[in-house]
Design an enzyme around this catalytic site. Sequence first.
Site, PDB file in Angstrom:
ATOM      1  N   SER A   1       0.864  -1.186   0.000  1.00 35.82           N
ATOM      2  CA  SER A   1       0.000   0.000   0.000  1.00 35.82           C
ATOM      3  C   SER A   1       0.898   1.233   0.000  1.00 35.82           C
ATOM      4  O   SER A   1       2.023   1.191   0.527  1.00 35.82           O
ATOM      5  CB  SER A   1      -0.854  -0.005   1.270  1.00 35.82           C
ATOM      6  OG  SER A   1      -1.400   1.275   1.516  1.00 35.82           O
TER       7      SER A   1
ATOM      8  N   TYR B   1      -2.140  -0.673  10.286  1.00 34.91           N
ATOM      9  CA  TYR B   1      -2.282  -1.053   8.867  1.00 34.91           C
ATOM     10  C   TYR B   1      -1.015  -0.704   8.096  1.00 34.91           C
ATOM     11  O   TYR B   1      -0.465  -1.545   7.364  1.00 34.91           O
ATOM     12  CB  TYR B   1      -3.498  -0.328   8.275  1.00 34.91           C
ATOM     13  CG  TYR B   1      -3.707  -0.598   6.798  1.00 34.91           C
ATOM     14  CD1 TYR B   1      -4.388  -1.746   6.376  1.00 34.91           C
ATOM     15  CD2 TYR B   1      -3.234   0.269   5.822  1.00 34.91           C
ATOM     16  CE1 TYR B   1      -4.582  -2.002   5.027  1.00 34.91           C
ATOM     17  CE2 TYR B   1      -3.426   0.021   4.480  1.00 34.91           C
ATOM     18  CZ  TYR B   1      -4.101  -1.112   4.083  1.00 34.91           C
ATOM     19  OH  TYR B   1      -4.278  -1.376   2.742  1.00 34.91           O
TER      20      TYR B   1
HETATM   21  N1  NAP Z   1      -8.523  -0.351  -1.935  1.00 33.72           N
HETATM   22  C1  NAP Z   1      -7.456   0.384  -1.677  1.00 33.72           C
HETATM   23  O1  NAP Z   1      -7.472   1.627  -1.770  1.00 33.72           O
HETATM   24  C2  NAP Z   1      -6.178  -0.295  -1.293  1.00 33.72           C
HETATM   25  C3  NAP Z   1      -5.011   0.472  -1.236  1.00 33.72           C
HETATM   26  C4  NAP Z   1      -3.821  -0.139  -0.887  1.00 33.72           C
HETATM   27  C5  NAP Z   1      -3.783  -1.498  -0.628  1.00 33.72           C
HETATM   28  N2  NAP Z   1      -4.942  -2.224  -0.663  1.00 33.72           N
HETATM   29  C6  NAP Z   1      -4.851  -3.662  -0.362  1.00 33.72           C
HETATM   30  O2  NAP Z   1      -5.500  -4.389  -1.380  1.00 33.72           O
HETATM   31  C7  NAP Z   1      -5.925  -5.651  -0.853  1.00 33.72           C
HETATM   32  C8  NAP Z   1      -7.374  -5.898  -1.254  1.00 33.72           C
HETATM   33  O3  NAP Z   1      -8.198  -4.971  -0.543  1.00 33.72           O
HETATM   34  P1  NAP Z   1      -9.510  -4.326  -1.179  1.00 33.72           P
HETATM   35  O4  NAP Z   1      -9.325  -2.867  -1.196  1.00 33.72           O
HETATM   36  O5  NAP Z   1      -9.888  -5.034  -2.426  1.00 33.72           O
HETATM   37  O6  NAP Z   1     -10.574  -4.630  -0.009  1.00 33.72           O
HETATM   38  P2  NAP Z   1     -11.882  -5.538   0.023  1.00 33.72           P
HETATM   39  O7  NAP Z   1     -12.813  -5.215  -1.080  1.00 33.72           O
HETATM   40  O8  NAP Z   1     -12.368  -5.432   1.420  1.00 33.72           O
HETATM   41  O9  NAP Z   1     -11.301  -7.014  -0.248  1.00 33.72           O
HETATM   42  C9  NAP Z   1     -10.553  -7.704   0.704  1.00 33.72           C
HETATM   43  C10 NAP Z   1     -10.447  -9.144   0.272  1.00 33.72           C
HETATM   44  O10 NAP Z   1      -9.633  -9.836   1.232  1.00 33.72           O
HETATM   45  C11 NAP Z   1     -10.323 -10.980   1.656  1.00 33.72           C
HETATM   46  N3  NAP Z   1     -10.007 -11.311   3.046  1.00 33.72           N
HETATM   47  C12 NAP Z   1     -10.034 -10.511   4.136  1.00 33.72           C
HETATM   48  N4  NAP Z   1      -9.758 -11.229   5.243  1.00 33.72           N
HETATM   49  C13 NAP Z   1      -9.545 -12.511   4.825  1.00 33.72           C
HETATM   50  C14 NAP Z   1      -9.263 -13.723   5.479  1.00 33.72           C
HETATM   51  N5  NAP Z   1      -9.101 -13.793   6.821  1.00 33.72           N
HETATM   52  N6  NAP Z   1      -9.110 -14.841   4.746  1.00 33.72           N
HETATM   53  C15 NAP Z   1      -9.248 -14.799   3.403  1.00 33.72           C
HETATM   54  N7  NAP Z   1      -9.538 -13.699   2.718  1.00 33.72           N
HETATM   55  C16 NAP Z   1      -9.696 -12.561   3.431  1.00 33.72           C
HETATM   56  C17 NAP Z   1     -11.803 -10.690   1.482  1.00 33.72           C
HETATM   57  O11 NAP Z   1     -12.513 -11.896   1.245  1.00 33.72           O
HETATM   58  P3  NAP Z   1     -13.521 -12.625   2.273  1.00 33.72           P
HETATM   59  O12 NAP Z   1     -14.095 -11.567   3.183  1.00 33.72           O
HETATM   60  O13 NAP Z   1     -14.541 -13.261   1.377  1.00 33.72           O
HETATM   61  O14 NAP Z   1     -12.664 -13.635   2.966  1.00 33.72           O
HETATM   62  C18 NAP Z   1     -11.795  -9.841   0.223  1.00 33.72           C
HETATM   63  O15 NAP Z   1     -11.846 -10.659  -0.915  1.00 33.72           O
HETATM   64  C19 NAP Z   1      -5.689  -5.583   0.656  1.00 33.72           C
HETATM   65  O16 NAP Z   1      -4.488  -6.251   0.983  1.00 33.72           O
HETATM   66  C20 NAP Z   1      -5.549  -4.096   0.920  1.00 33.72           C
HETATM   67  O17 NAP Z   1      -4.784  -3.821   2.066  1.00 33.72           O
HETATM   68  C21 NAP Z   1      -6.128  -1.650  -0.980  1.00 33.72           C
END
Ligand code: NAP
Length: 253
Positions: free
Chosen positions: A144, A158
């Site tokens: 991130s 985080y």
């Molecule tokens: N969106 C942003 O702006 C942003 C920026 C920087 C980095 N990121 C990173 O990108 C990644 C994806 O995040 P996102 O933004 O797409 O958020 P999101 O829509 O909330 O997706 C998170 C995903 O992680 C899975 N997950 C969470 N806890 C889990 C567990 N214990 N076991 C298995 N799967 C789990 C969830 O699936 P289930 O709930 O179905 O298990 C979901 O598919 C993360 O690592 C986040 O830190 C996001």
Amino acid sequence: MPAEPRKTVLITGASSGLGEEMARQLAARGHDLALCARRLDRLETLKADLESRHPGQRFEIRALDVNDDDAVFEVFAAFKADFGTIDRVVVNAGLGKGAPLGTGRYDANKQTAVTNFVAALAQTEAAMQIFREQDAGHLVMISSMSAMRGMPKTATTYAATKAGVAHLAEGLRAELMDSPIRISVIYPGYIRSEMNEKVKNAPFMVPTEKGVRAMVEAIEKEKPRAHVPAWPWVPVGAAMKHLPLPVVRRLLG
Ligand SMILES: NC(=O)c1ccc[n+]([C@@H]2O[C@H](COP(=O)([O-])OP(=O)(O)OC[C@H]3O[C@@H](n4cnc5c(N)ncnc54)[C@H](OP(=O)(O)O)[C@@H]3O)[C@@H](O)[C@H]2O)c1
């Protein structure tokens, strides 16, 4: 350029947000996919949709809680058995809970630390075991932009987990520079997803499809490190890295 075509891609956290959209865009580029997350119903819907759009390709799904260490190794091995090889693993599952340290929410901070770092370590171990056996593979770790510096308040834990993930990737890259195994770390800026659906004023927020397009381009090029989207996050990243903390603190609100 990639050393070889990466046919089969395993993505964790593929049930929503960036993981789901990476699955859609990588499928459109011809990859077979191994997809996992806890919400199997979401993965079933995604699989059906991908199969109707890309009938010649293979999509396998499995329920996985990445905090269950044994299950991580079992599910990764089962996907390897399905496809014969796993060419790329995207360590993406993560969450964004958190509270200022010392305000009584150790539970939330610990959950973030365990899922984003300890479980990322388990996924990396499981992926690297496969890649070392194959003597080939591409590990992609989703960090991130918040990993650039220590972050205040709800983002403190985080940001620390995401810095940890980036260092795992860099350590592996240092170790494996002369090997066929490739390591990438992706630093996304704010990209709309379930994680931030209630956030109104995040700076430079982009829609999911646009943000993930930049991620997928960097992944396909197997860039060692990529800030995405490049504008504005390459210059903002450089500023965050080098400006004095009081200035960074004001920039980030
Ligand atoms: N969106 C942003 O702006 C942003 C920026 C920087 C980095 N990121 C990173 O990108 C990644 C994806 O995040 P996102 O933004 O797409 O958020 P999101 O829509 O909330 O997706 C998170 C995903 O992680 C899975 N997950 C969470 N806890 C889990 C567990 N214990 N076991 C298995 N799967 C789990 C969830 O699936 P289930 O709930 O179905 O298990 C979901 O598919 C993360 O690592 C986040 O830190 C996001």
